[in-house]
Design a protein around this motif. Structure first.
Motif, PDB file in Angstrom:
ATOM      1  N   ARG A   1      -0.455   7.497  -4.992  1.00 32.08           N
ATOM      2  CA  ARG A   1       0.827   7.660  -5.452  1.00 32.08           C
ATOM      3  C   ARG A   1       1.335   9.046  -5.956  1.00 32.08           C
ATOM      4  O   ARG A   1       0.366   9.810  -6.596  1.00 32.08           O
ATOM      5  N   ASP A   2       2.447   9.545  -5.808  1.00 34.01           N
ATOM      6  CA  ASP A   2       3.025  10.892  -5.999  1.00 34.01           C
ATOM      7  C   ASP A   2       3.523  10.532  -7.563  1.00 34.01           C
ATOM      8  O   ASP A   2       4.688  10.035  -7.754  1.00 34.01           O
TER       9      ASP A   2
ATOM     10  N   ASN B   1      -3.937   6.760   0.463  1.00 35.76           N
ATOM     11  CA  ASN B   1      -2.571   6.991  -0.111  1.00 35.76           C
ATOM     12  C   ASN B   1      -2.570   7.026  -1.404  1.00 35.76           C
ATOM     13  O   ASN B   1      -2.887   6.124  -2.178  1.00 35.76           O
TER      14      ASN B   1
ATOM     15  N   GLU C   1      11.823   2.996  -3.138  1.00 35.43           N
ATOM     16  CA  GLU C   1      11.065   4.072  -2.395  1.00 35.43           C
ATOM     17  C   GLU C   1       9.814   4.729  -3.122  1.00 35.43           C
ATOM     18  O   GLU C   1      10.139   5.151  -4.365  1.00 35.43           O
ATOM     19  N   ILE C   2       8.512   4.150  -2.690  1.00 32.99           N
ATOM     20  CA  ILE C   2       7.478   4.716  -3.458  1.00 32.99           C
ATOM     21  C   ILE C   2       7.106   5.860  -2.712  1.00 32.99           C
ATOM     22  O   ILE C   2       6.468   5.688  -1.583  1.00 32.99           O
ATOM     23  N   PRO C   3       6.810   6.888  -3.290  1.00 28.69           N
ATOM     24  CA  PRO C   3       6.480   8.165  -2.785  1.00 28.69           C
ATOM     25  C   PRO C   3       4.739   8.279  -2.887  1.00 28.69           C
ATOM     26  O   PRO C   3       4.104   7.886  -4.026  1.00 28.69           O
ATOM     27  N   TYR C   4       4.310   8.923  -1.714  1.00 26.28           N
ATOM     28  CA  TYR C   4       2.731   8.905  -1.769  1.00 26.28           C
ATOM     29  C   TYR C   4       2.691  10.226  -0.959  1.00 26.28           C
ATOM     30  O   TYR C   4       3.251  10.842  -0.341  1.00 26.28           O
TER      31      TYR C   4
ATOM     32  N   ARG D   1       2.959  13.684   3.476  1.00 30.80           N
ATOM     33  CA  ARG D   1       3.954  13.164   2.865  1.00 30.80           C
ATOM     34  C   ARG D   1       4.109  11.790   3.450  1.00 30.80           C
ATOM     35  O   ARG D   1       4.232  11.531   4.725  1.00 30.80           O
ATOM     36  N   HIS D   2       4.525  10.475   2.392  1.00 35.52           N
ATOM     37  CA  HIS D   2       4.485   9.380   3.134  1.00 35.52           C
ATOM     38  C   HIS D   2       5.306   8.493   2.021  1.00 35.52           C
ATOM     39  O   HIS D   2       5.366   8.760   0.920  1.00 35.52           O
ATOM     40  N   THR D   3       6.171   7.503   2.544  1.00 41.82           N
ATOM     41  CA  THR D   3       7.032   6.896   1.622  1.00 41.82           C
ATOM     42  C   THR D   3       7.067   5.418   2.123  1.00 41.82           C
ATOM     43  O   THR D   3       7.275   5.232   3.140  1.00 41.82           O
ATOM     44  N   GLN D   4       7.029   4.618   1.116  1.00 41.19           N
ATOM     45  CA  GLN D   4       7.049   3.144   1.292  1.00 41.19           C
ATOM     46  C   GLN D   4       8.270   2.563   0.823  1.00 41.19           C
ATOM     47  O   GLN D   4       8.567   2.503  -0.442  1.00 41.19           O
ATOM     48  N   GLU D   5       9.169   2.031   1.681  1.00 41.78           N
ATOM     49  CA  GLU D   5      10.384   1.253   1.163  1.00 41.78           C
ATOM     50  C   GLU D   5      10.120  -0.303   1.111  1.00 41.78           C
ATOM     51  O   GLU D   5       9.878  -0.875   2.104  1.00 41.78           O
TER      52      GLU D   5
END
Length: 249
Positions: free
Chosen positions: A140-141, A138, A235-238, A189-193
């Motif tokens: 970080r974007d 993962n 929201e942390i984008p990956y 694409r992946h997002t962690q809230e």
């Protein structure tokens, strides 16, 4: 067992921040693993499994999962959360499973820590012909401004800590002539809230941050907190990078 000093300092005694803060993996990435051998009744090794962030999804797919992890604190947490897995102490350079006993080997957030050439030889030993290997990160974007700002802050602490972005871990694959077909890359694409507090812990869970002396770590994380969006949920984008190959038949 040989473990990098930074990893040992960061997670040798406690893995609670890692378990709480690190994201899982997007469903699309897990679905892709089925093409490499994941499925009901498959024999899968999650190598350097940590607290089991990926192990959970492998078990949910119905696989028989062996999780190998060198650090006691991480291994203990993995055992507590995932009693369904066979948890073993070991390293990528000395995998405690028999020859040609596995359909798939996964490595999440960890291949850059290995002696890549030695690890690749060991993985080839334990995989059945045609078995899959997936190395997943993962990432970080950092096209998002606040993420890029935090990177500038925390990278000062990295020093000589290994990074997958250096590409050094790929050299044994690129040398050719080995037991694996050429390496391929899939991205998702992946997002962690998370809450704001947990967002800071996401960055606190970087090994080179966690390994800092307490005073230095606290000061750095205060600066990180200033950059995190002032919202209740963040929201942390990956971008999830999944490198894959197969053992030659």
């Amino acid at each position: 067992m040989s473990v990098h000093e930074t990893a040992s300092k960061a997670w040798g005694e406690s893995a609670e921040v890692y378990e709480r803060a690190r994201p899982g993996y997007p469903p699309e990435a897990i679905e892709f693993l089925h093409e490499l051998g994941l499925g009901p009744d498959s024999d899968v090794l999650d190598l350097a499994a940590g607290t089991g962030k990926l192990t959970r999804a492998l078990i949910a797919a119905g696989a028989r999962v062996t999780a190998v992890e060198p650090l006691f604190a991480m291994r203990q947490m993995l055992q507590q959360h995932l009693p369904e897995a066979t948890v073993m102490e070991g390293t990528a350079e000395k995998i405690p499973v028999p020859d040609e006993s596995l359909d798939l080997v996964t490595v999440a957030q960890a291949f850059h820590w290995f002696d890549a050439a030695a690890a690749l030889n060991e993985i080839a030993r334990v995989l059945r012909p045609g078995g899959g290997l997936a190395a997943i990160w993962n990432v970080r974007d950092e096209s998002v401004d606040w993420m890029a700002m935090i990177r500038e802050l925390i990278e000062e602490a990295r020093a000589d800590t290994p990074s997958h972005q250096s590409g050094d871990w790929r050299k044994p694959f690129e040398a050719g002539g080995g037991p694996f077909v050429p390496l391929h890359l899939e991205t998702f694409r992946h997002t962690q809230e998370v809450t704001r507090a947990d967002a800071v812990d996401v960055f606190a869970s970087r090994s080179y941050v966690a390994a800092l002396p307490e005073q230095d770590r606290s000061a750095l994380l205060e600066r990180v907190a200033e950059q995190v969006p002032k919202t209740e949920l963040v929201e942390i984008p990956y971008i999830t990078e999944l490198y894959w190959t197969r053992k030659s038949t």
